[in-house]
Design a protein around this motif. Structure first.
Motif: not given
Length: 460
Positions: A125-130, A387-390
């Motif tokens: 559903x989502x990725x959070x790159x850090x 999600x990644x674009x937003x």
């Protein structure tokens, strides 16, 4: 070295990368999370068809899953039938069998070497790159990994502009042809007239299957130029040389008009079979594409893409013969035109076409959209991509060819065009990289990408 890696996507690109990584013997055990999205692992859309009519568009000898094992697919099919030749065009379902067998073998080998592979039959559903890793979220669960790879293949198809909501709601306009082909009872009463919008390889597959399934149905196929893809020769043609002179001349002047002139001159001067010239360019296309300025890429997309696609992505000769028989039998008619609108008309649908500045109408029982793979992340409803674009974690290619990245597959953050900043832990492989590499959808290219990306992940 990235020990914990998430591979996102259930098709051939994801399967090839997973198998490449498990083939190696890294100094430490790997933890791989493979999110297959609920689809049949490894096959994806391309190799999920069960129809014997749907053939590979590449000869068997060139379809190995691994760059280091060029006979892989051929050896696999010859175990069942030694009479199969490397020049044969085989059913795509057999390639799906091969992918599944190779993945099973890689998983067994990985387990023996102490690697931990977790096959998760859900979509991300989502990725959070850090800075030092990536958080992968699906449902209520989240996992922390060292790196994530988007291997999503083509995005879900979207309706073409001009298709009314009523046409979509009535069910007589089909956006996803593969869903229709997978359900034989979707149309219990065969339609009398079917219109296809698009005349590429997707249309070819649809025509082959539905003309056999509905023997009394007439088909009209529409595209801008009304031309089918070119066909391969019956016998494999070997390039006379490596086209080094042509490639050097193209690099000296990155201009689409100049390139097309060079191609025509080369074919004429050398008396060469044009297919061998086109094929000799294939390994060099990512580099040549990378040298084209954006305005030249846009010119190619507007004026030359259609011609290149039909010359580059060819169909087997026996498929061309089957389509010729449909045309000669009066069941297939090709027309030139640009679809302007599709509306409901009683128990049918009506298409408005523009041809040579004139407006024409067609009425059909069923319209099928067969325009090929969708890589425009700007128009997709794919949850993860949205999600990644937003969140500005990725940047769309300005021509609708996937996402911006470097040539190693590192994804670029949005808003970083002036001084590109690429995520060190987020990669892509396959069709989403068309904007960077152009040639990025077929197995010969995907296996090279998988090998290179595996090297990066295991040494990064």
């Amino acid at each position: 070295m990235f020990r914990r890696v998430a591979i996102i996507g259930g098709g051939a690109a994801a399967a090839t990368l997973l198998s490449e990584m498990l083939e190696r013997q890294p100094p430490q055990p790997l933890h791989l999370d493979w999110y297959t999205g609920g689809e049949a692992s490894a096959r994806g859309v391309a190799y999920g068809t069960a129809s014997e009519r749907h053939l590979l568009n590449v000869r068997a000898a060139s379809m190995s899953m691994f760059a280091g094992k060029p006979r892989g697919f051929l050896d696999f099919v010859q175990r069942d039938d030694p009479a199969i030749a490397g020049t044969d065009f085989l059913p795509r379902r057999r390639y799906g069998d091969y992918l599944e067998a190779e993945v099973a073998r890689a998983l067994q080998q990985g387990n023996a070497h102490g690697h931990d592979v977790n096959i998760i039959p859900f979509a991300v559903d989502a990725l959070v790159p850090e800075r030092d890793g990536v958080t992968v979220i699906h449902g209520e669960e989240s996992r922390r990994v060292d790196a994530a790879v988007l291997a999503l293949g083509a995005l879900p198809p979207q309706p073409l502009p001009g298709v009314s909501t009523a046409a979509l709601d009535c069910g007589r306009y089909v956006v996803d042809p593969w869903r229709l082909l997978a359900h034989r009872d979707a149309w219990p009463e065969p339609p009398r007239k079917v219109v296809l919008i698009g005349l590429g390889l997707t249309a070819v597959d649809v025509l082959l299957e539905l003309s056999a399934r509905w023997p009394q149905t007439a088909f009209i196929a529409i595209s801008r130029h009304g031309l089918l893809p070119e066909a391969h020769l019956h016998a494999a043609a070997v390039p006379a040389d490596d086209s080094a002179e042509l490639i050097e001349a193209m690099r000296d002047a990155p201009d689409i008009r100049h390139w097309l002139r060079l191609l025509r001159e080369t074919i004429t001067q050398h008396g060469s079979e044009w297919r061998t010239i086109v094929d000799s360019l294939r390994p060099h296309l990512p580099g040549l594409w990378g040298e084209l300025p954006l305005e030249q890429r846009a010119r190619f997309m507007r004026h030359a893409r259609w011609a290149w696609e039909r010359a580059r992505h060819r169909m087997p000769p026996q498929v061309r013969e089957a389509l010729t028989a449909l045309e000669q039998g009066g069941r297939l008619q090709r027309q030139r035109g640009r679809m302007q609108s599709v509306e409901v008309a009683g128990d049918a649908v009506q298409l408005t076409l523009v041809r040579a500045g004139q407006t024409h109408t067609l009425t059909a029982d069923l319209v099928i959209q067969t325009v090929g793979l969708n890589t425009d992340v700007r128009r997709t409803q794919h949850r993860l991509i949205s999600q990644l674009l937003t969140n500005a974690h990725i940047a769309p290619d300005p021509l609708g060819l996937g996402v911006l990245s470097d040539t190693d597959g590192h994804l670029q953050r949005d808003g970083a065009q002036e001084t590109p900043t690429h995520w060190p832990h987020v990669f892509a492989i396959g069709s989403l990289l068309r904007g960077t590499l152009w040639e990025s959808t077929a197995m010969p290219e995907i296996r090279q990408q998988a090998r290179h990306l595996a090297d990066q992940l295991l040494t990064g």
